[in-house]
Scaffold this active site. Structure first.
Site, PDB file in Angstrom:
ATOM      1  N   HIS A  30       3.999  -8.195  -3.581  1.00 39.57           N
ATOM      2  CA  HIS A  30       2.577  -8.491  -3.515  1.00 39.57           C
ATOM      3  C   HIS A  30       2.106  -8.892  -2.117  1.00 39.57           C
ATOM      4  O   HIS A  30       1.111  -8.354  -1.628  1.00 39.57           O
ATOM      5  CB  HIS A  30       2.107  -9.474  -4.572  1.00 39.57           C
ATOM      6  CG  HIS A  30       0.625  -9.378  -4.724  1.00 39.57           C
ATOM      7  ND1 HIS A  30       0.015  -8.299  -5.310  1.00 39.57           N
ATOM      8  CD2 HIS A  30      -0.373 -10.147  -4.261  1.00 39.57           C
ATOM      9  CE1 HIS A  30      -1.286  -8.429  -5.221  1.00 39.57           C
ATOM     10  NE2 HIS A  30      -1.555  -9.543  -4.583  1.00 39.57           N
ATOM     11  N   TYR A  42      -0.919  -7.535   1.095  1.00 38.75           N
ATOM     12  CA  TYR A  42      -1.766  -8.317   2.007  1.00 38.75           C
ATOM     13  C   TYR A  42      -1.372  -8.081   3.452  1.00 38.75           C
ATOM     14  O   TYR A  42      -2.210  -8.175   4.348  1.00 38.75           O
ATOM     15  CB  TYR A  42      -1.748  -9.804   1.620  1.00 38.75           C
ATOM     16  CG  TYR A  42      -2.639 -10.003   0.429  1.00 38.75           C
ATOM     17  CD1 TYR A  42      -4.008 -10.081   0.603  1.00 38.75           C
ATOM     18  CD2 TYR A  42      -2.130 -10.001  -0.857  1.00 38.75           C
ATOM     19  CE1 TYR A  42      -4.848 -10.188  -0.482  1.00 38.75           C
ATOM     20  CE2 TYR A  42      -2.958 -10.106  -1.949  1.00 38.75           C
ATOM     21  CZ  TYR A  42      -4.330 -10.200  -1.759  1.00 38.75           C
ATOM     22  OH  TYR A  42      -5.152 -10.277  -2.832  1.00 38.75           O
ATOM     23  N   HIS A  54      -5.970   2.458  -8.866  1.00 39.95           N
ATOM     24  CA  HIS A  54      -6.327   1.184  -8.224  1.00 39.95           C
ATOM     25  C   HIS A  54      -5.837   1.124  -6.775  1.00 39.95           C
ATOM     26  O   HIS A  54      -6.608   0.862  -5.865  1.00 39.95           O
ATOM     27  CB  HIS A  54      -5.767   0.014  -9.035  1.00 39.95           C
ATOM     28  CG  HIS A  54      -5.732  -1.275  -8.280  1.00 39.95           C
ATOM     29  ND1 HIS A  54      -6.881  -1.972  -7.964  1.00 39.95           N
ATOM     30  CD2 HIS A  54      -4.712  -1.989  -7.751  1.00 39.95           C
ATOM     31  CE1 HIS A  54      -6.556  -3.056  -7.280  1.00 39.95           C
ATOM     32  NE2 HIS A  54      -5.241  -3.094  -7.134  1.00 39.95           N
ATOM     33  N   PHE A  55      -4.533   1.382  -6.571  1.00 38.95           N
ATOM     34  CA  PHE A  55      -4.070   1.161  -5.195  1.00 38.95           C
ATOM     35  C   PHE A  55      -4.402   2.324  -4.259  1.00 38.95           C
ATOM     36  O   PHE A  55      -4.264   2.192  -3.049  1.00 38.95           O
ATOM     37  CB  PHE A  55      -2.601   0.715  -5.119  1.00 38.95           C
ATOM     38  CG  PHE A  55      -1.586   1.682  -5.618  1.00 38.95           C
ATOM     39  CD1 PHE A  55      -1.290   2.827  -4.926  1.00 38.95           C
ATOM     40  CD2 PHE A  55      -0.881   1.405  -6.783  1.00 38.95           C
ATOM     41  CE1 PHE A  55      -0.333   3.708  -5.381  1.00 38.95           C
ATOM     42  CE2 PHE A  55       0.086   2.281  -7.247  1.00 38.95           C
ATOM     43  CZ  PHE A  55       0.358   3.435  -6.544  1.00 38.95           C
ATOM     44  N   HIS A  56      -4.886   3.441  -4.827  1.00 39.22           N
ATOM     45  CA  HIS A  56      -5.434   4.451  -3.923  1.00 39.22           C
ATOM     46  C   HIS A  56      -6.826   4.063  -3.434  1.00 39.22           C
ATOM     47  O   HIS A  56      -7.303   4.592  -2.438  1.00 39.22           O
ATOM     48  CB  HIS A  56      -5.421   5.841  -4.575  1.00 39.22           C
ATOM     49  CG  HIS A  56      -4.075   6.505  -4.469  1.00 39.22           C
ATOM     50  ND1 HIS A  56      -3.047   6.251  -5.344  1.00 39.22           N
ATOM     51  CD2 HIS A  56      -3.565   7.363  -3.550  1.00 39.22           C
ATOM     52  CE1 HIS A  56      -1.971   6.938  -4.984  1.00 39.22           C
ATOM     53  NE2 HIS A  56      -2.261   7.625  -3.901  1.00 39.22           N
ATOM     54  N   ARG A 113       1.726   6.505 -15.231  1.00 39.77           N
ATOM     55  CA  ARG A 113       1.912   6.811 -13.823  1.00 39.77           C
ATOM     56  C   ARG A 113       3.346   7.320 -13.643  1.00 39.77           C
ATOM     57  O   ARG A 113       4.142   7.285 -14.569  1.00 39.77           O
ATOM     58  CB  ARG A 113       1.682   5.554 -12.981  1.00 39.77           C
ATOM     59  CG  ARG A 113       2.732   4.478 -13.205  1.00 39.77           C
ATOM     60  CD  ARG A 113       2.407   3.169 -12.496  1.00 39.77           C
ATOM     61  NE  ARG A 113       2.675   3.248 -11.061  1.00 39.77           N
ATOM     62  CZ  ARG A 113       2.895   2.182 -10.292  1.00 39.77           C
ATOM     63  NH1 ARG A 113       2.905   0.961 -10.823  1.00 39.77           N
ATOM     64  NH2 ARG A 113       3.114   2.304  -9.007  1.00 39.77           N
ATOM     65  N   ARG A 114       3.681   7.774 -12.452  1.00 43.78           N
ATOM     66  CA  ARG A 114       5.051   8.121 -12.079  1.00 43.78           C
ATOM     67  C   ARG A 114       5.728   9.043 -13.080  1.00 43.78           C
ATOM     68  O   ARG A 114       6.884   8.844 -13.435  1.00 43.78           O
ATOM     69  CB  ARG A 114       5.898   6.853 -11.968  1.00 43.78           C
ATOM     70  CG  ARG A 114       5.393   5.896 -10.951  1.00 43.78           C
ATOM     71  CD  ARG A 114       6.265   4.707 -10.873  1.00 43.78           C
ATOM     72  NE  ARG A 114       6.380   4.257  -9.499  1.00 43.78           N
ATOM     73  CZ  ARG A 114       7.131   3.271  -9.101  1.00 43.78           C
ATOM     74  NH1 ARG A 114       7.884   2.633  -9.950  1.00 43.78           N
ATOM     75  NH2 ARG A 114       7.184   2.926  -7.842  1.00 43.78           N
TER      76      ARG A 114
END
Lengths: 169, 550
Positions: free
Chosen positions: B222, B226, B373-375, B438-439
């Site tokens: 995580h 950041y 989300h993380f794209h 996913r994946r």
């Protein structure tokens, strides 16, 4: 440290929203008992079938009460083992009456697998050495696909099973 | 006018450029793997030469999430340090040493993946077992980055020694916070790789403790995000004000936000492990609360940004309620690309709050919603800001000019990216809510009706992915154009000044011992009890499974 008046208002509004969200989650978790799947029981991953819950005869769907069922599953690459039926054939599909309370419990004999009944909130990780479990009540009839949603090797995307929620006879 | 004028020390410029080459070549390779994946998943395309879906997925994750980001960030941060506190010959040598170690590690890992011995994805969850050089290469990347960390620490320490009593330059302060965050976080990754994975993959021990390895991974995983985000925040706080003709709203609020990120981005890894067995839900909830704390510095940042925009607009004479919005340089790509990223962070952050919401995580865990989300976060907010940085950083390092043509191409690039991402990430979010995982390679799941429903969305992902790949080709072209072909001249390395109306920065913000102390205390609070539980109630370890990935 100095904060601009508008910034103070903005932060108070933002932080209060966060606190409100957390209170909702906390009440759900600790008062209503809706915790994420976090079963703590362990098992020797090389001797899973010696465990009471995962003996050959206990696999698959079992009725344990008027309206209560237990579903025990051994995951392994690239298959969910729900046991065998009375004629000794591998079970490829289970049928659960609508409205029943179901406890899913699962473990793995090899790598990490996912356990997700698509379109429902049944979604948990299955990890070697641990038994994970999750309780749910099916409110809608329909055919749901159980899929592995954690990468487990070359055949990962072929790992699936069919669960049908049927009308009460 | 036809001479190269570099807005940085020449030798430091070379060091930074060395990092940028790796970053942009990685962008191209990783992007290519990404578009191939969306094609496979649309069900209309099969990979040639026996290349596996999970092999290109591993390349995509490792090269974009670990290689591109780390090289760009370390390089960018060296540029900031060079401009603000300077770099001695000795520091430059150690920086180069770190660079070569990171590069050697990257190549070692890359070769292992290319020969098909490490199809374990970038999270390499045990007990799937890759060939040892995969883990050894990763360890070298981490060790190389530590050399960069300590070089940056030394740079600021030396500056402070020569400037007693002065507050450190804002950007140098931010770089040091980010590197502290990285160092503390990668201790977890180093622990699992060095103590668990390498001995196990070499056959020195037979089994591995799976839950401990996952917990150490997510202790790192995580703060990793950041570590990606903070360099974008550096540009937002301290560079964009200059580009829009304004000043930094508040030096102390900027520093406070970074301190809060240091403290709260680490003790939150359990929110990636919410649905797994073996962790008491009380401790999961405690880390969910801490996760929500890390939203606060982002709220601070949002306020500071819009305050900066408004002040800049009003100083140019715009008086109406929202008139200042028009004063922003919408046609300057150095502003427009990061701004597009900033706006994307609103839905991206909202999705993140949902993901971290304890029991609500079950709805989306490991569905393609998470990929969507993380794209948005790293794949749009962070990367568009990095692109926005590149438009001035690269020409200022190479002594060339950011031309009108590049500016226009960059604007097109940003639009292409936003459109492609809207389509791809949007359909990922929807398909995820319908249960699509996913994946996973293309699958009809035995003719399941639900899976049939997902395929339409997978086709839109391929369309969005193809548009994004056009964006990547454009960006890589712009990069090489700015390095080799743009007209020689001068491009400014923009660094903003603090507004004269801002309050003075309190001294305690530079009390490093205090902030590091609180950070460690929070980590110990969040992890000690559950970690001891994990060790105490460990099941027998797992042997490795290397045949499942071939």
């Amino acid at each position: 440290m100095h904060l601009h008046k508008y910034e103070r208002i903005w932060l108070i509004f933002g932080i209060s929203s966060l606190v409100l969200f957390l209170v909702v989650l906390g009440v759900g978790a600790f008062y209503k008992g809706t915790q994420p799947p976090s079963h703590l029981a362990t098992v020797d991953p090389t001797k899973v079938e010696e465990h009471e819950a995962f003996r050959e005869e206990n696999l698959g769907l079992r009725k344990v009460g008027e309206n209560d069922y237990i579903v025990s599953v051994i995951a392994s690459a690239f298959n969910y083992n729900f046991g065998k039926d009375d004629e000794g054939n591998t079970i490829r599909k289970i049928e659960i009456p609508v409205g029943s309370n179901v406890l899913f419990q699962a473990t793995t004999t090899d790598v990490i697998h996912g356990f997700q009944l698509a379109g429902t909130n049944v979604n948990m990780m299955v990890e070697p050495g641990y038994i994970n479990s999750l309780k749910t009540t099916f409110k809608k009839t329909g055919t749901y696909t159980l899929i592995c949603n954690e990468y487990c090797g070359t055949g990962h995307h072929l790992m699936a099973f069919e669960v049908e929620v049927i009308d009460n006879e | 006018m036809n001479d190269k004028v570099k807005d940085i020390n020449k030798d430091d410029g070379k060091l930074v450029m060395a990092h940028m080459y790796v970053a942009f070549i990685s962008l191209f390779i990783g992007g290519l793997m990404g578009v191939l994946q969306t094609m496979v998943r649309s069900g209309t395309f099969t990979l040639p030469f026996g290349i596996g879906y999970y092999q290109i997925l591993t390349v995509h994750g490792v090269i974009l999430a670990l290689v591109l980001t780390t090289f760009f960030i370390v390089g960018f941060q060296f540029a900031l340090m060079s401009k603000t506190v300077g770099m001695s010959d000795q520091q430059r040598e150690s920086a180069w040493f770190g660079y070569w170690i990171m590069l050697f590690g990257t190549i070692t890992t890359a070769i292992t993946i290319l020969v098909g011995k490490a199809n374990v994805l970038y999270t390499f969850y045990a007990p799937l077992k890759a060939y040892p050089t995969f883990y050894i290469g990763l360890a070298l990347v981490v060790i190389g980055s530590w050399i960069a960390c300590f070089t940056n620490f030394r740079q600021l320490a030396l500056w402070k020694k020569h400037h007693p009593g002065e507050k450190s330059p804002l950007l140098a302060y931010m770089v040091v916070i980010n590197m502290l965050l990285w160092f503390i976080a990668t201790l977890g990754l180093a622990a699992t790789v060095l103590i668990q994975f390498i001995p196990w993959s070499l056959g020195m021990v037979d089994t591995i403790n799976v839950l401990v390895s996952r917990t150490l991974f997510w202790y790192f995983g995580h703060p990793l995000v950041y570590f990606w985000l903070l360099p974008a925040y550096m540009a937002w706080y301290a560079i964009i004000p200059k580009i829009i003709g304004g000043k930094i709203f508040s030096d102390s609020l900027a520093r406070l936000a970074f301190v809060l990120f240091l403290m709260f981005s680490i003790p939150v890894g359990f929110h990636h492990q919410l649905t797994e067995p073996g962790i008491d839900p009380l401790w999961k909830f405690i880390q969910v609360v801490l996760t929500f704390m890390v939203i606060i510095p982002s709220l601070l940042t949002a306020f500071s940004m819009f305050a900066t925009f408004e002040l800049a607009g009003r100083s140019k004479g715009y008086t109406s309620l929202f008139g200042w919005f028009k004063a922003l340089p919408w046609k300057d790509v150095r502003f427009f690309a990061p701004m597009a990223g900033m706006i994307t962070f609103i839905p991206a952050g909202t999705g993140g709050i949902i993901n971290a919401s304890h029991q609500m995580n079950q709805v989306i865990h490991n569905t393609i919603w998470v990929t969507g989300h993380f794209h948005l976060t790293v794949g749009t907010t962070v990367i568009l800001t990095f692109f926005g940085i590149s438009y001035w950083l690269i020409p200022s390092l190479t002594g060339r000019r950011l031309t009108k043509k590049v500016n226009t191409l960059g604007m097109i690039q940003t639009f292409v990216w936003m459109i492609g991402m809207f389509i791809m990430s949007g359909s990922m979010h929807i398909a995820g809510l319908l249960g699509a995982p996913r994946r996973s390679s293309y699958s009809e799941y035995g003719g399941s009706e639900q899976a049939t429903e997902w395929i339409g969305y997978q086709i839109s992902q391929a369309i969005g992915g193809s548009i994004l790949f056009i964006g990547i080709i454009l960006m890589v072209y712009i990069f090489f154009y700015m390095v080799f072909a743009a007209p020689k001249g001068y491009t400014e390395f923009p660094m903003a000044e603090v507004s004269e109306n801002a309050e003075p920065t309190p001294k305690f913000l530079e009390n490093w011992k205090l902030w590091i102390g609180i950070t460690i205390a929070l980590i110990l609070f969040a992890y000690t009890v559950p970690f001891i539980d994990m060790l105490h109630h460990s099941p027998p370890g797992s042997p490795g499974f290397e045949d499942l990935i071939r």
